[in-house]
Design an enzyme around this catalytic site. Structure first.
Site, PDB file in Angstrom:
ATOM      1  N   LYS A   1       0.848  -1.203   0.000  1.00  0.00           N
ATOM      2  CA  LYS A   1       0.000   0.000   0.000  1.00  0.00           C
ATOM      3  C   LYS A   1       0.883   1.253   0.000  1.00  0.00           C
ATOM      4  O   LYS A   1       2.094   1.179   0.305  1.00  0.00           O
ATOM      5  CB  LYS A   1      -0.888  -0.013   1.241  1.00  0.00           C
ATOM      6  CG  LYS A   1      -0.112   0.083   2.551  1.00  0.00           C
ATOM      7  CD  LYS A   1      -1.023  -0.039   3.774  1.00  0.00           C
ATOM      8  CE  LYS A   1      -0.199   0.034   5.054  1.00  0.00           C
ATOM      9  NZ  LYS A   1      -1.045  -0.215   6.253  1.00  0.00           N
TER      10      LYS A   1
ATOM     11  N   TYR B   1      14.130  30.617   5.959  1.00  0.00           N
ATOM     12  CA  TYR B   1      12.958  31.404   6.346  1.00  0.00           C
ATOM     13  C   TYR B   1      12.849  31.598   7.855  1.00  0.00           C
ATOM     14  O   TYR B   1      12.950  30.626   8.618  1.00  0.00           O
ATOM     15  CB  TYR B   1      11.682  30.715   5.868  1.00  0.00           C
ATOM     16  CG  TYR B   1      11.502  30.727   4.375  1.00  0.00           C
ATOM     17  CD1 TYR B   1      11.657  31.892   3.623  1.00  0.00           C
ATOM     18  CD2 TYR B   1      11.156  29.553   3.703  1.00  0.00           C
ATOM     19  CE1 TYR B   1      11.470  31.887   2.253  1.00  0.00           C
ATOM     20  CE2 TYR B   1      10.964  29.544   2.335  1.00  0.00           C
ATOM     21  CZ  TYR B   1      11.128  30.712   1.606  1.00  0.00           C
ATOM     22  OH  TYR B   1      10.938  30.694   0.258  1.00  0.00           O
TER      23      TYR B   1
HETATM   24  C1  LIG Z   1      -0.307  -1.301   6.873  1.00  0.00           C
HETATM   25  C2  LIG Z   1      -0.925  -2.558   7.283  1.00  0.00           C
HETATM   26  C3  LIG Z   1      -0.139  -3.691   7.518  1.00  0.00           C
HETATM   27  C4  LIG Z   1       1.367  -3.656   7.551  1.00  0.00           C
HETATM   28  O1  LIG Z   1       1.766  -2.968   8.704  1.00  0.00           O
HETATM   29  P1  LIG Z   1       3.317  -2.900   9.126  1.00  0.00           P
HETATM   30  O2  LIG Z   1       3.307  -2.419  10.510  1.00  0.00           O
HETATM   31  O3  LIG Z   1       3.945  -1.947   8.172  1.00  0.00           O
HETATM   32  O4  LIG Z   1       3.834  -4.263   8.962  1.00  0.00           O
HETATM   33  C5  LIG Z   1      -0.786  -4.897   7.779  1.00  0.00           C
HETATM   34  N1  LIG Z   1      -2.126  -4.961   7.828  1.00  0.00           N
HETATM   35  C6  LIG Z   1      -2.909  -3.869   7.642  1.00  0.00           C
HETATM   36  C7  LIG Z   1      -4.380  -4.000   7.736  1.00  0.00           C
HETATM   37  C8  LIG Z   1      -2.348  -2.636   7.376  1.00  0.00           C
HETATM   38  O5  LIG Z   1      -3.130  -1.571   7.190  1.00  0.00           O
END
Ligand SMILES: *Cc1c(COP(=O)(O)O)cnc(C)c1O
Length: 396
Positions: free
Chosen positions: A47, A282
């Protein structure tokens, strides 16, 4: 796994302002290290553009290495992987963050598995199944305590019953039962056992009603590393596959056999001498303490460098660490080189594996009051990714 073509991190491409090198050999090694910790199957969570690493190249590398599950948050992310040619027989793809009116029909036609946390989602899915004639593959999600997505225990029996009725009609198959942890990164946190128990009861109820899931899954990266009793049939590591530690106070990436995949490098755009008492960037939140040299680093918050790194983010130039001087601007920031005069064009290592003594995404997270997760994920589209160490795809 295949013998990794460990390339190390290459020098910045000539003429390039900044780039994120993505070490696919490290990604493969991380997947192998995670796979060695469990009997469960691996889902590569890609993702958010694979946490900034590039969803498609990372997904392809994972699939070539033998990973059979990919996970995305949004359906659009899942559909993009299918559109790019990742076929259902190569990898199942699960997406879990649906909103009303989402692309259910496209997901069905693309053979994307969907998560269902409540009746509205099941109803929209069933309408799309009737429209397309394609049965759905559903993972029912239980809220075992995270209090975010997922079905509350008191609604679970009704959701399971409705899903089983749809399954009996041939509209869907309940292929997964799943949930997500709130604090797997804090071993001993009381919620962990509560969620393990809650998941066991949600699974037991569904199975007693007749659900025969292909996969039951609960473990994110910290649970994959620290909680074997949560592994069930499938683990869903995200951060760890990118070589970062989800529990930096417990172990470094190396402690878990992991190696950071992303290295962010820029090229000094200007080196100049300034007198003491000179304001920098800035708002003049930094003033040179005496005669010194300043280096201009041509990346800023538009590239994903947190503004919270102002006066605190670490970089390595010519082997030495320096700190962001003054505010991070949209496109650039300045470091006080303390009289050093590296040549203009010299590489600035913002973060990487640490193998060259450079800062890590973890160091940036600490400096900015956030997590390494956020540091890598927010690196923007203006920073080109360069992929190195791609494998031959012969499998883990
Ligand atoms: C992002 C996510 C993961 C992975 O999480 P990590 O802590 O990066 O391993 C697994 N399951 C779900 C539902 C997530 O949203």
């Amino acid at each position: 796994m295949t013998t990794a073509k460990t390339t190390g991190t290459p020098a910045l491409t000539h003429g390039v302002r900044a780039e994120a090198a993505i070490d696919l050999a490290a990604l493969r090694e991380n997947l192998a290290a995670l796979g060695a910790r469990t009997d469960a199957a691996l889902m590569a969570v890609v993702k958010a553009d694979a946490y900034g690493h590039g969803a498609l190249p990372c997904a392809r590398e994972a699939v070539a290495a033998g990973v059979r599950w990919l996970g995305t948050a949004t359906p659009e992310e899942a559909l993009a992987l299918r559109a790019a040619g990742i076929r259902p027989e190569q990898a199942r793809i699960l997406c879990w963050l649906w909103t009303p009116g989402g692309p259910w029909a496209q997901a069905l036609r693309s053979h994307v598995d969907v998560s269902v946390s409540g009746r509205w989602a099941l109803d929209e899915l069933l309408a799309a199944v009737r429209e397309t004639g394609v049965p759905g593959r559903v993972h029912l999600k239980a809220d075992t305590g995270l209090g975010r997505n997922g079905c509350q225990p008191h609604d679970w029996p009704e959701l399971v019953a409705a899903a089983l009725r749809a399954q009996a009609e041939g509209l869907i198959e309940v292929v997964g039962l799943w949930s997500h942890f709130a604090a797997a990164d804090e071993p001993g946190h009381p919620s962990v056992q509560v969620q393990l128990d809650g998941f066991a009861s949600a699974v037991a109820h569904a199975e007693a009603q007749g659900v025969r899931p292909e996969v039951r899954h609960l473990a994110n990266s910290p649970a994959t590393l620290l909680l074997p009793q949560s592994h069930y049939d499938l683990v869903r590591p995200g951060l760890a596959m990118y070589g970062l530690s989800p529990v930096p106070d417990i172990g470094t990436p190396a402690d878990f056999g992991l190696r950071p995949v992303m290295s962010l490098t820029a090229r000094l755009a200007l080196v100049k001498t300034v007198p003491g008492g000179h304001g920098v960037s800035y708002g003049h939140h930094y003033t040179t303490p005496g005669d010194t040299t300043l280096g201009l680093v041509p990346v800023g918050y538009a590239d994903g460098i947190p503004r919270h790194a102002s006066n605190t983010g670490p970089v390595q130039i010519s082997g030495k660490w320096h700190t962001v001087a003054g505010r991070v601007a949209m496109d650039q920031f300045v470091v006080d080189l303390g009289g050093d005069t590296p040549p203009v064009g010299e590489e600035v290592l913002l973060f990487g594996s640490g193998e060259r003594g450079e800062p890590t995404a973890e160091d940036w997270g600490r400096a900015c009051g956030t997590l390494s997760y956020e540091i890598v994920t927010r690196i923007g589209s203006r920073v080109p990714r360069r992929y190195v160490g791609a494998g031959d795809g012969s499998g883990l």
